[in-house]
Motif scaffolding. Structure first.
Motif, PDB file in Angstrom:
ATOM      1  N   ALA A 272       0.840  -1.199   0.000  1.00 26.29           N
ATOM      2  CA  ALA A 272       0.000   0.000   0.000  1.00 26.29           C
ATOM      3  C   ALA A 272       0.874   1.247   0.000  1.00 26.29           C
ATOM      4  CB  ALA A 272      -0.920   0.008   1.215  1.00 26.29           C
ATOM      5  N   ASP A 273       0.500   2.238  -0.819  1.00 27.32           N
ATOM      6  CA  ASP A 273       1.209   3.511  -0.861  1.00 27.32           C
ATOM      7  C   ASP A 273       0.745   4.409   0.284  1.00 27.32           C
ATOM      8  OD1 ASP A 273       2.521   2.724  -3.166  1.00 27.32           O
ATOM      9  OD2 ASP A 273       0.984   3.583  -4.487  1.00 27.32           O
ATOM     10  N   GLY A 274       1.660   5.196   0.795  1.00 22.87           N
ATOM     11  CA  GLY A 274       1.308   6.124   1.866  1.00 22.87           C
ATOM     12  C   GLY A 274       2.391   7.170   2.034  1.00 22.87           C
ATOM     13  N   GLN A 275       2.216   7.995   3.038  1.00 19.34           N
ATOM     14  CA  GLN A 275       3.161   9.071   3.306  1.00 19.34           C
ATOM     15  C   GLN A 275       3.449   9.156   4.795  1.00 19.34           C
ATOM     16  OE1 GLN A 275       1.205  12.561   1.771  1.00 19.34           O
ATOM     17  NE2 GLN A 275       1.630  12.062  -0.369  1.00 19.34           N
ATOM     18  N   ILE A 276       4.692   9.562   5.116  1.00 21.69           N
ATOM     19  CA  ILE A 276       5.053   9.895   6.485  1.00 21.69           C
ATOM     20  C   ILE A 276       5.755  11.248   6.444  1.00 21.69           C
ATOM     21  CG2 ILE A 276       5.276   7.468   7.141  1.00 21.69           C
ATOM     22  CD1 ILE A 276       8.315   7.840   7.072  1.00 21.69           C
ATOM     23  N   GLU A 277       5.968  11.847   7.596  1.00 23.73           N
ATOM     24  CA  GLU A 277       6.664  13.131   7.658  1.00 23.73           C
ATOM     25  C   GLU A 277       7.973  12.993   8.408  1.00 23.73           C
ATOM     26  OE1 GLU A 277       4.058  16.068   9.285  1.00 23.73           O
ATOM     27  OE2 GLU A 277       3.127  16.494   7.346  1.00 23.73           O
ATOM     28  N   LEU A 278       9.000  13.686   7.905  1.00 24.97           N
ATOM     29  CA  LEU A 278      10.282  13.785   8.587  1.00 24.97           C
ATOM     30  C   LEU A 278      10.588  15.262   8.783  1.00 24.97           C
ATOM     31  CD1 LEU A 278      12.676  11.175   6.884  1.00 24.97           C
ATOM     32  CD2 LEU A 278      11.593  11.040   9.137  1.00 24.97           C
ATOM     33  N   ALA A 279      10.825  15.656  10.028  1.00 25.07           N
ATOM     34  CA  ALA A 279      11.110  17.060  10.336  1.00 25.07           C
ATOM     35  C   ALA A 279      12.584  17.224  10.665  1.00 25.07           C
ATOM     36  CB  ALA A 279      10.249  17.527  11.504  1.00 25.07           C
ATOM     37  N   ALA A 280      13.171  18.296  10.177  1.00 24.69           N
ATOM     38  CA  ALA A 280      14.537  18.626  10.551  1.00 24.69           C
ATOM     39  C   ALA A 280      14.579  19.002  12.026  1.00 24.69           C
ATOM     40  CB  ALA A 280      15.048  19.782   9.698  1.00 24.69           C
ATOM     41  N   SER A 281      15.702  18.705  12.678  1.00 23.52           N
ATOM     42  CA  SER A 281      15.882  19.138  14.060  1.00 23.52           C
ATOM     43  C   SER A 281      15.923  20.669  14.103  1.00 23.52           C
ATOM     44  CB  SER A 281      17.184  18.570  14.622  1.00 23.52           C
ATOM     45  OG  SER A 281      18.301  19.153  13.953  1.00 23.52           O
ATOM     46  N   GLU A 282      15.805  21.242  15.298  1.00 24.34           N
ATOM     47  CA  GLU A 282      15.832  22.703  15.417  1.00 24.34           C
ATOM     48  C   GLU A 282      17.161  23.261  14.920  1.00 24.34           C
ATOM     49  OE1 GLU A 282      13.600  25.225  16.261  1.00 24.34           O
ATOM     50  OE2 GLU A 282      12.303  23.533  15.748  1.00 24.34           O
ATOM     51  N   ASP A 283      18.274  22.586  15.242  1.00 25.00           N
ATOM     52  CA  ASP A 283      19.579  23.062  14.766  1.00 25.00           C
ATOM     53  C   ASP A 283      19.663  23.001  13.252  1.00 25.00           C
ATOM     54  OD1 ASP A 283      20.397  23.576  17.332  1.00 25.00           O
ATOM     55  OD2 ASP A 283      21.574  21.734  17.551  1.00 25.00           O
ATOM     56  N   MET A 284      19.196  21.874  12.663  1.00 23.60           N
ATOM     57  CA  MET A 284      19.238  21.756  11.210  1.00 23.60           C
ATOM     58  C   MET A 284      18.297  22.760  10.563  1.00 23.60           C
ATOM     59  SD  MET A 284      18.558  18.445   8.725  1.00 23.60           S
ATOM     60  CE  MET A 284      19.842  17.453   9.481  1.00 23.60           C
ATOM     61  N   ARG A 285      17.137  22.960  11.160  1.00 25.42           N
ATOM     62  CA  ARG A 285      16.192  23.946  10.625  1.00 25.42           C
ATOM     63  C   ARG A 285      16.842  25.324  10.567  1.00 25.42           C
ATOM     64  NH1 ARG A 285      12.514  27.593  12.944  1.00 25.42           N
ATOM     65  NH2 ARG A 285      10.749  28.078  11.579  1.00 25.42           N
ATOM     66  N   GLY A 286      17.531  25.721  11.635  1.00 22.72           N
ATOM     67  CA  GLY A 286      18.206  27.011  11.643  1.00 22.72           C
ATOM     68  C   GLY A 286      19.272  27.106  10.564  1.00 22.72           C
ATOM     69  N   ALA A 287      20.025  26.012  10.384  1.00 19.77           N
ATOM     70  CA  ALA A 287      21.071  26.008   9.361  1.00 19.77           C
ATOM     71  C   ALA A 287      20.486  26.109   7.962  1.00 19.77           C
ATOM     72  CB  ALA A 287      21.905  24.734   9.488  1.00 19.77           C
ATOM     73  N   ILE A 288      19.362  25.435   7.717  1.00 25.26           N
ATOM     74  CA  ILE A 288      18.729  25.488   6.393  1.00 25.26           C
ATOM     75  C   ILE A 288      18.186  26.879   6.103  1.00 25.26           C
ATOM     76  CG2 ILE A 288      16.780  24.641   5.033  1.00 25.26           C
ATOM     77  CD1 ILE A 288      17.230  21.884   6.276  1.00 25.26           C
ATOM     78  N   LEU A 289      17.528  27.483   7.083  1.00 25.69           N
ATOM     79  CA  LEU A 289      16.962  28.818   6.865  1.00 25.69           C
ATOM     80  C   LEU A 289      18.070  29.848   6.643  1.00 25.69           C
ATOM     81  CD1 LEU A 289      14.039  28.915   9.480  1.00 25.69           C
ATOM     82  CD2 LEU A 289      13.945  28.354   7.048  1.00 25.69           C
ATOM     83  N   THR A 290      19.163  29.724   7.373  1.00 29.73           N
ATOM     84  CA  THR A 290      20.297  30.634   7.174  1.00 29.73           C
ATOM     85  C   THR A 290      20.878  30.457   5.774  1.00 29.73           C
ATOM     86  OG1 THR A 290      20.843  30.612   9.533  1.00 29.73           O
ATOM     87  CG2 THR A 290      22.596  31.275   8.007  1.00 29.73           C
TER      88      THR A 290
END
Length: 299
Positions: A272-290
């Motif tokens: 069966a096809d489906g989806q899950i979510e993966l969230a960046a950690s807070e540190d990684m999120r900050g690095a990506i936004l920068t």
């Protein structure tokens, strides 16, 4: 005569004892009736409504908000809040232990922390909320049904229970992020650790409202193909390198970001096809936004 007197005194003593016992029983009965815990929770005052909503800013922290609207002519003070739902493994309680004043005619959002999901139940159910409130001079505990007008709980339960099932076969995580100069793709590493207990196919990863991917074989406008098949005989961890690019370069997209670093991963589990979510950690999120700000030239 002394015998008659003794019998009279004894009779009076027995009568007083019986009367005292009866009084104690009566008082005990009144006390039990008056104890708040012995009575069922009341309802909310007419004109007071509640609903459960999840805003974009609540998603990463797995929180939601109990929206209380006070349509009466009197202020309310809301204390403890507990949202119950058959899909929850435990009630959802207030994030901060405090009281909230809801003015007459006003609305207040009370943030609650969502518990783990119970994956042994159906993905549909009816929730309720228990509210301790003060109106006037009285403290009241009410329990009433609560609506989910945005219908976020059903998909959340389905998604998280699918993620739990995927974890039986492999643990997925965003392991690292390496920024890049403007005009080049950054490197996002998805790590896959097989458990040796099951099989899953990791089909692809979708763009977010902030991030997209450098084109590759099989890429579409919305999905970067991964094509990782995990079997019950696999044991070695696997790293998948995903070439990351900003999807947009308007500054307010970074400044107001809520879900830009939460990735939807397409999986195939038990056919069966489906989806899950993966969230960046807070540190990684900050690095990506920068990185996005620097890449786009407004850092």
């Amino acid at each position: 005569m002394r015998g008659h007197l003794a019998r009279g005194v004894g009779a009076r003593a027995r009568g007083l004892a019986a009367a005292s016992a009866a009084a104690l029983i009566l008082l005990a009965g009144c006390s039990a009736t008056a104890t708040p815990e012995a009575s069922a929770p009341a309802g909310l005052p007419a004109g007071v409504t509640v609903q459960l909503v999840q805003l974009r800013s609540d998603v990463a922290a797995r929180q939601a908000q109990v929206e209380v609207h006070n349509g009466t002519d009197h202020d309310l003070t809301i204390g403890a809040v507990a949202v119950r739902d058959p899909r929850f493994a435990a009630p959802a309680g207030r994030v901060l232990e405090r009281e909230s004043l809801v003015r007459a005619g006003g609305t207040v959002d009370i943030r609650v922390q969502l518990p783990a999901m119970d994956c042994g139940v159906s993905d549909s159910g009816a929730g309720s909320v228990r509210v301790d409130y003060t109106a006037g001079a009285g403290d009241v505990r009410a329990e009433v049904p609560i609506d989910d007008p945005l219908d976020f709980l059903g998909p959340l339960h389905e998604r998280e229970c699918r993620a739990e099932a995927v974890t039986d076969a492999a643990a997925l995580s965003l392991a690292s992020f390496t920024p890049s100069p403007a005009g080049e793709a950054a490197d996002l590493v998805l790590e896959v650790k097989p458990t040796g207990r099951g099989a899953v196919r990791i089909v692809g990863i979708q763009t977010t409202n902030l991030l997209t991917f450098a084109a590759g074989p099989g890429s579409t406008a919305d999905t970067f193909p991964l094509g990782v098949a995990v079997t019950a005989t696999d044991a070695a961890p696997l790293e998948v390198h995903v070439p990351l690019l900003p999807l947009r370069c308007d500054p307010h997209a970074v400044q107001e970001d809520k879900r830009g670093t939460i990735f939807t991963v397409e999986v195939e589990l038990d056919g069966a096809d489906g989806q899950i979510e993966l969230a960046a950690s807070e540190d990684m999120r900050g690095a990506i936004l920068t990185w996005v700000a620097d890449w786009c030239g407004f850092g």
